[in-house]
Design an enzyme around this catalytic site. Structure first.
Site, mmCIF file in Angstrom:
data_model
loop_
_atom_site.group_PDB
_atom_site.id
_atom_site.type_symbol
_atom_site.label_atom_id
_atom_site.label_comp_id
_atom_site.label_asym_id
_atom_site.label_seq_id
_atom_site.Cartn_x
_atom_site.Cartn_y
_atom_site.Cartn_z
ATOM 1 N N GLN A 177 -31.691 -15.962 83.510
ATOM 2 C CA GLN A 177 -32.133 -15.484 84.819
ATOM 3 C C GLN A 177 -33.390 -14.622 84.755
ATOM 4 O O GLN A 177 -34.140 -14.557 85.730
ATOM 5 C CB GLN A 177 -31.008 -14.692 85.492
ATOM 6 C CG GLN A 177 -29.862 -15.548 86.000
ATOM 7 C CD GLN A 177 -30.279 -16.521 87.079
ATOM 8 O OE1 GLN A 177 -31.245 -16.313 87.803
ATOM 9 N NE2 GLN A 177 -29.544 -17.613 87.195
ATOM 10 N N ALA A 195 -35.173 -23.819 81.380
ATOM 11 C CA ALA A 195 -36.445 -23.980 82.077
ATOM 12 C C ALA A 195 -36.302 -24.094 83.582
ATOM 13 O O ALA A 195 -37.171 -23.636 84.335
ATOM 14 C CB ALA A 195 -37.177 -25.204 81.530
ATOM 15 N N CYS A 320 -13.345 -19.125 98.623
ATOM 16 C CA CYS A 320 -13.213 -20.154 99.652
ATOM 17 C C CYS A 320 -14.170 -21.320 99.429
ATOM 18 O O CYS A 320 -14.049 -22.341 100.082
ATOM 19 C CB CYS A 320 -13.482 -19.552 101.022
ATOM 20 S SG CYS A 320 -12.466 -18.133 101.407
#
Length: 460
Positions: A177, A195, A320
């Site tokens: 990240q 990438a 959910c």
């Protein structure tokens, strides 16, 4: 349509597209061959490796390309554990690692190894002292992400690396990240990346292994990529990945400042515009483009569908939206509200007008989803003896148990209790989170004939 899910996959950077198309003509041959076309391909591969290594902060001969970021993680974990098998088989991971790391840990444990998970605080960060406390003589490897993929919280990698280095334990950092924003600081031993997280093409991962780290590649041997990533290199994609990483790094400082302003706008205004919202993740030590919040009394899947209809592509860690109906392991480890969870991850170049339009649409969308849920007829509320109530929400999924709790808390006197019966795993997170948000006392949970009984005492 506004694409707000860059943490899953960033749009292909224009430089990546150009490099990919150009290298399709020049980089199709086998870079291991000595004829002209092979030498040309080798030059492209070497140049891409040097560029990538410079961005990572390692030597070119310490970096190999893999078919994906997940493969890089699996190869890195397995190779480091095998290389240090004489030391022991103890592996340390944080509770909020990417699933690729946790799956590798599960495989290691299934093979007879031992795994310790280090917890996180409510902002999603680990305590370096907690890592230091679980290091043992038989610890072969420790893993820690550079920043969390769901809530954006940056981890104290440098301090954890110091503790690991002092104990003689290598640290593997999943930098998927954060790598597009800058180098990972600290004395890490292994590092992985992907990438498509920074605007390169999918199908290219990287694994960096510092010199001096004991590493034994697993699986059948192969002469390519130092034996650490078998198979023919996808050279056009690798070239495009390296070119795009250099391009996004050149833009990173200015774009990070701009995206931080936009995400801070979301963080501050969503609680003002939408009642009963919890913004999660560290407010300052976080990635520039990620902001995550959870909405009480909201079905996460319905909310995502409605936002999609309104023109916004967002993600969620809500139970959910999962076929398993269990909350995200990240939200669970943090102990925060999971229902109605929305992750907004802005790609570089996001227009401020799109963020403003999102803030205009969100309140009405959340209100409409809450109105649709209403009071489910299948949920039965019965008055118990004394100043207590029992809410039977068995068989009902998030956010129904919390909705029914909120509707009846006023029916008991101050000091009275509401006992919520639920067999939904999300209730274990969402009921305590509701109590904290609404100033009520969460007493705890008790086993029930079916599911679990969650006890809430009215304090106001």
């Amino acid at each position: 349509m506004a694409y707000f899910d860059a943490a899953s996959a960033a749009p292909l950077h224009p430089v990546a597209r150009q490099a990919l198309l150009a290298s399709l003509d020049e980089g199709w041959a086998d870079p291991a061959r000595l004829y002209r076309e092979g030498r040309r391909a080798r030059l492209l591969l070497d140049a891409a490796r040097e560029a990538m290594a410079e961005c990572v902060g390692c030597r070119p001969d310490e970096l190999v390309f893999t078919p994906s970021g997940t493969r890089a993680v699996h190869s890195g974990v397995a190779g480091a554990l095998a290389g240090r098998r004489r030391v022991g088989s103890h592996l340390i991971v944080s509770a909020v690692e990417h699933s690729s790391v946790l799956h590798a840990a599960e495989a290691h444990e299934a093979g007879g190894g031992s795994v310790t998970q280090v917890g996180v605080d409510r902002a999603g960060a680990v305590d370096p002292a907690a890592y230091a406390a679980v290091l043992r003589e038989d610890t072969a490897l420790a893993c820690l992400q550079s920043a969390n993929h769901e809530v954006g919280t940056e981890q104290p990698v440098s301090r954890v690396a110091e503790a690991c280095r002092a104990a003689g334990v290598p640290l593997l950092v999943d930098a998927a990240q954060s790598l597009g924003w800058g180098r990972v600081e600290g004395d890490w031993s292994l590092l992985t990346g992907s990438a498509h997280k920074w605007g390169g093409p999918a199908g290219v991962g990287l694994l960096a292994v510092r010199k001096g780290v004991r590493f034994a590649p697993q699986g059948p041997g192969d002469e390519r990529e130092s034996g650490r990533a078998p198979g023919f290199e996808n050279l056009p994609a690798i070239v495009a990945a390296a070119a795009s990483l250099r391009a996004v790094r050149a833009e990173a400082a200015a774009e990070a400042a701009r995206l931080r302003e936009l995400t801070e706008r979301i963080r501050s205004r969503v609680p003002e515009l939408v009642p009963d919202v919890e913004v999660v993740g560290d407010p300052s030590r976080r990635l520039p483009g990620i902001v995550t919040f959870s909405c009480l009394y909201v079905d996460g899947e319905t909310l995502l569908h409605e936002l999609d209809r309104a023109g916004f592509s967002v993600s969620s860690g809500s139970s959910c939206t999962s076929s398993t109906l269990t909350p995200s392991h990240v939200l669970k480890a943090m102990g925060v509200l999971s229902e109605g969870n929305v992750r907004v991850s802005l790609p570089p170049g996001t227009a401020a007008e799109d963020v403003e339009r999102f803030l205009e649409v969100l309140p009405g969308t959340v209100a409409a989803v809450r109105e649709k849920l209403g009071a489910p007829a299948a949920t039965e509320t019965v008055r118990a003896a004394g100043p207590d109530l029992v809410v039977d929400a068995l068989g009902r999924r998030c956010p129904i148990p919390v909705i029914e709790l909120a509707k009846v808390i006023g029916d008991v006197p101050v000091g009275g209790t509401v006992r919520v019966l639920s067999d939904d795993e999300a209730a274990r997170l969402d009921i305590p989170a509701w109590c904290e948000m609404r100033g009520q006392e969460y007493v705890g949970e008790e086993p029930a004939e079916r599911g679990t009984a969650y006890l809430v005492r009215r304090t106001s």
